[in-house]
Enzyme design. Structure first.
Site, PDB file in Angstrom:
ATOM      1  CB  CYS A 116      -0.965  -0.210   1.136  1.00 13.81           C
ATOM      2  SG  CYS A 116      -2.070  -1.300   1.096  1.00 13.81           S
ATOM      3  CG  HIS A 256      -3.049   3.505   2.667  1.00 13.84           C
ATOM      4  ND1 HIS A 256      -3.673   3.387   1.415  1.00 13.84           N
ATOM      5  CD2 HIS A 256      -2.973   2.413   3.264  1.00 13.84           C
ATOM      6  CE1 HIS A 256      -3.995   1.975   1.351  1.00 13.84           C
ATOM      7  NE2 HIS A 256      -3.433   1.535   2.780  1.00 13.84           N
ATOM      8  CG  ASN A 286      -6.560  -0.724   1.706  1.00 15.32           C
ATOM      9  OD1 ASN A 286      -5.860  -0.327   0.626  1.00 15.32           O
ATOM     10  ND2 ASN A 286      -6.063  -1.168   2.873  1.00 15.32           N
TER      11      ASN A 286
END
Length: 332
Positions: A116, A256, A286
């Site tokens: 990520c 994020h 996500n």
């Protein structure tokens, strides 16, 4: 290194699949509820790629969008870097597959894998290429088909992830977001904390790995939460300190989009008010490496960023990898 050369993002683009997976859809698949998902994650829906959509195809569309918005042509791209944890193949790289779809582009191309945090890791790489004088225009892509590695029988993880891609053109000149600094970090630990165990050389694909669901993503949620907030806070403060700026100097914070509780805990520790935090988590969940650049593209579409305004990015991913960056709008 040319000290006068400053890398900047001059064009962004995104691609999001049309299929929407709502919390109500997940209620039919696993034992969960819309209220539980929203309260604990902040997510209401996420996008899911079709059987014929891949990290390469989504990344290609986002790339063409970014190149167009940058006002250049595909043949002007001199390097392609793709951040993905869900490549089309183990090899060849997804970057080369994307390159083949950009007519007239013969740029070298490679993938990076920092989960990520991949976009910010990639941004640090392309920044170096630009500011060294080696290249003038570099294409950075982040694309993920996480639905291909999510176990929809595991209610702890299947509610979290979605698919999507984003891209940006990083150049040595032009109007855009100048990369003032990027700070990277890693804190290695067990793959079981957050990862896909099978498919590599340690656990090659076999009947046993398939039978035991080892090709799906696994996660220790409590460990990820604790370490994510700690590492992003430390790295963000490090980045701000290097530039001698404070959270109050930041116009927009783009974290994020992993979990609303992580975002809230981090913003509280940093002292950044909610009205200056840009969030897409409710719409897309996500999307791993593409999370931050998707949010960045939407931010630029919705808000005018004036010269001198500062944007703060931060992300964390499996590994554990983490990164923070400060960008400044330059309109000349």
């Amino acid at each position: 290194m040319d000290s006068k050369r400053k890398a900047r993002i001059i064009g962004t683009g995104t691609y999001l699949p049309s299929k929407i997976l709502k919390n109500s859809d997940l209620e039919k698949v696993v034992e969960t509820s819309d209220e539980w998902i929203v309260t604990r994650t902040g997510m209401r829906e996420r996008r899911i790629a079709s059987e014929t959509e891949y990290s390469s195809t989504m990344g290609l569309i986002a790339s063409k969008d970014a190149i167009k918005n940058a006002g250049i042509k595909a043949e002007d791209i001199e390097l392609i870097v793709v951040a993905t944890a869900t490549p089309d193949y183990i090899f060849p790289s997804t970057a080369t597959v994307i390159q083949s779809g950009l007519e007239g582009c013969k740029a070298p191309a490679f993938d990076i894998q920092a989960a990520c945090a991949g976009f910010l890791y990639g941004l640090s790489i392309v920044r170096s290429y630009i500011e060294s004088g080696m290249y003038k225009h570099v294409l950075l892509v982040a694309s993920e088909k996480l639905s291909s590695i999510v176990n929809y029988k595991d209610r702890a993880t299947c509610v979290l992830f979605g698919d999507g891609a984003a891209a940006c053109v990083v150049s040595a000149e032009g109007k855009g977001l100048q990369i003032n600094d990027i700070c990277l970090g890693a804190d290695g630990g067990p793959a079981e904390t957050l990862g896909v165990i099978a498919g590599g050389c340690r656990h090659p694909s076999s009947e046993e790995t398939v039978k035991n669901d080892m090709h799906y993503l696994t996660m220790n949620g409590q460990e990820v939460f604790k370490n994510a907030v700690r590492c992003m806070e430390s790295m963000t403060n490090n980045c701000l300190d290097k530039l001698a700026i404070k959270p109050d100097d930041i116009s927009w914070f783009v974290p994020h989009q992993a979990n609303i509780r992580i975002i809230e805990a981090l913003s509280k520790r940093l002292g950044i008010p909610d009205e200056r935090i840009f969030k897409t988590i409710h719409k897309y969940g996500n999307t791993s490496a593409s999370s931050v650049p998707i949010a960045l593209h939407e931010l630029l579409q919705k808000h005018t960023i004036d010269t001198g305004e500062l944007l703060l990015f931060t992300a964390f991913g499996a590994g554990l990898t983490y990164a923070s960056s400060v960008l400044e709008q330059i309109n000349h």
